[in-house]
Design a protein around this motif. Structure first.
Motif, short mmCIF file in Angstrom:
data_model
loop_
_atom_site.label_atom_id
_atom_site.label_comp_id
_atom_site.label_asym_id
_atom_site.label_seq_id
_atom_site.Cartn_x
_atom_site.Cartn_y
_atom_site.Cartn_z
N LEU A 23 -4.29 -15.91 -6.24
CA LEU A 23 -4.08 -15.15 -5.00
C LEU A 23 -3.85 -16.08 -3.82
O LEU A 23 -3.02 -15.81 -2.95
N ARG B 207 -5.07 -7.92 -2.16
CA ARG B 207 -6.18 -7.56 -3.03
C ARG B 207 -5.70 -7.52 -4.47
O ARG B 207 -4.56 -7.14 -4.73
N VAL C 140 -12.64 -5.90 -7.90
CA VAL C 140 -11.59 -6.09 -6.91
C VAL C 140 -11.89 -7.34 -6.10
O VAL C 140 -13.04 -7.67 -5.84
N GLU C 141 -10.83 -8.07 -5.78
CA GLU C 141 -10.99 -9.32 -5.05
C GLU C 141 -9.94 -9.37 -3.95
O GLU C 141 -8.79 -9.01 -4.16
N GLN C 142 -10.35 -9.84 -2.77
CA GLN C 142 -9.40 -9.88 -1.65
C GLN C 142 -9.34 -11.29 -1.08
O GLN C 142 -10.36 -11.96 -0.98
N GLU D 28 -5.74 3.90 -3.37
CA GLU D 28 -5.61 2.60 -4.05
C GLU D 28 -6.53 2.47 -5.27
O GLU D 28 -6.09 2.03 -6.34
N ARG D 29 -7.77 2.86 -5.10
CA ARG D 29 -8.70 2.73 -6.24
C ARG D 29 -8.25 3.60 -7.41
O ARG D 29 -8.25 3.16 -8.58
N TRP E 181 -6.87 -6.00 -8.30
CA TRP E 181 -7.77 -5.17 -9.10
C TRP E 181 -7.62 -5.60 -10.56
O TRP E 181 -6.50 -5.68 -11.08
N THR F 246 -8.72 -16.10 -8.09
CA THR F 246 -8.81 -16.44 -6.66
C THR F 246 -7.73 -17.45 -6.28
O THR F 246 -7.05 -17.29 -5.26
N THR G 165 0.82 -1.21 0.00
CA THR G 165 0.00 0.00 0.00
C THR G 165 0.86 1.26 0.00
O THR G 165 0.49 2.25 -0.62
#
Ligand code: KDG
Length: 311
Positions: free
Chosen positions: A276, A231, A238-240, A206-207, A233, A273, A193
């Motif tokens: 990640l 996360r 967005v996926e976390q 971030e966005r 993008w 997914t 970040t």
């Protein structure tokens, strides 16, 4: 064909178990963000090559032996008879505080130039991985990285770029001026970040940064959240994923492991997914063991600490 080509500076890391000023034993290890990624992929059975320059002495030999022992292709490594291999002292100042001190100015690795990369780029690979450390090393290394991302784009080789900001090497302003245009060539950008403001002219939100990168042609922006996971993008949103809970003993190399896990998932054709999940699983292996890369899993070990779909 090679699955992954990565380029950078490999260092000899001398680790202390107490304050450096008090002396005491040091242990000798291979370090280097990109070579860590190459080892992470090779351990999982991918064909990974590392290119760069090492000294033509015992330390260069040590670097090559470590990489070869891990199954990393070193065909394109150049030996530099004039310059030393860079050193890094990793001082365990207290149980909780580690400090890094570099002796890498004028190193063989920092003298990387475009000619060092012509053969490995011509050999081709499914992915090219770079970090934001290499362009900080010297003007010739910066030119080499810039040349490599353009050559990869021309040959249709997707690029991943891990920002890896190193405050000891350059200012944030210099990093931003170099890394923001470079990121536009990448298909995957990896950042923590506090590095987001270095890859887009969009501040640190971030966005906004992710939106700008996606607009410039990046497919996936990965944001490392440490103990909170990561996360991603993409054009789909967005996926976390959460981190895998482990006892952290040494966080050095965790980001490289994360990147290796993500790229491994990409090479295996996993969906976002599962890519990640594999990324956070490798990050967990890295923090749960000592050393930059020593604790990384072989493929049959992936399920050891995850119990998840990472395997
Ligand atoms: O990512 C771990 C790295 O910090 C380490 O291996 C050394 O490449 C390195 C660097 O420049 O800090």
């Amino acid at each position: 064909q090679r699955d992954l080509l990565t380029v950078g500076e490999a260092l000899v890391s001398l680790r202390s178990s107490g304050p450096l000023a008090a002396g005491g034993p040091l242990s000798m290890h291979l370090a280097g963000a990109e070579s860590n990624v190459a080892i992470g992929l090779a351990r999982l059975g991918h064909r990974a090559a590392w290119a760069g320059r090492v000294s033509d002495d015992e330390l260069g030999e040590f670097v090559l032996r470590q990489l070869r022992a891990e199954g990393v292709d070193t065909t394109d490594v150049r030996r530099d008879p004039q310059r030393p291999t860079g050193l890094m002292f990793l001082e365990r100042r207290t149980a909780d505080v580690s400090r890094v001190r570099y002796h890498r100015a004028g190193s063989a690795g920092a003298a990387l130039d475009v000619d060092d990369l012509r053969a490995p780029l011509a050999a081709g690979a499914r992915l090219l991985h770079l970090s934001g450390i290499t362009p900080a090393l010297s003007a010739s290394a910066r030119d080499a990285v810039t040349w490599a991302v353009r050559a990869a784009a021309e040959s249709g080789i997707p690029v991943s770029l891990d920002v890896n900001y190193r405050a000891g090497l350059w200012s944030r302003a210099d990093a931003r001026a170099t890394l923001t245009p470079l990121a536009g060539y990448a298909s995957v950008v990896v950042a923590s970040t506090d590095e987001l403001d270095l890859v887009a002219g969009a501040g640190a939100d971030e966005r906004a940064v992710a939106t700008d990168l996606l607009r410039r042609g990046v497919s996936t922006v990965l944001v490392k959240l440490g103990a909170d996971g990561a996360r991603a993008w993409t054009a789909d949103g967005v996926e976390q994923v959460p981190a895998v809970p482990v006892t952290a003993v040494d966080t050095v190399g965790a980001g490289d492991a994360f990147t290796a896990g993500y790229l491994s998932g990409h090479l295996d054709g996993l969906d976002l997914t599962d890519r990640l999940r594999r990324a956070v699983a490798l990050g967990a292996f890295a923090v749960a063991g000592h050393g930059d890369w020593e604790g990384l899993p072989r493929r049959d070990e992936l399920s050891l600490i995850t119990g998840s779909a990472a395997g």
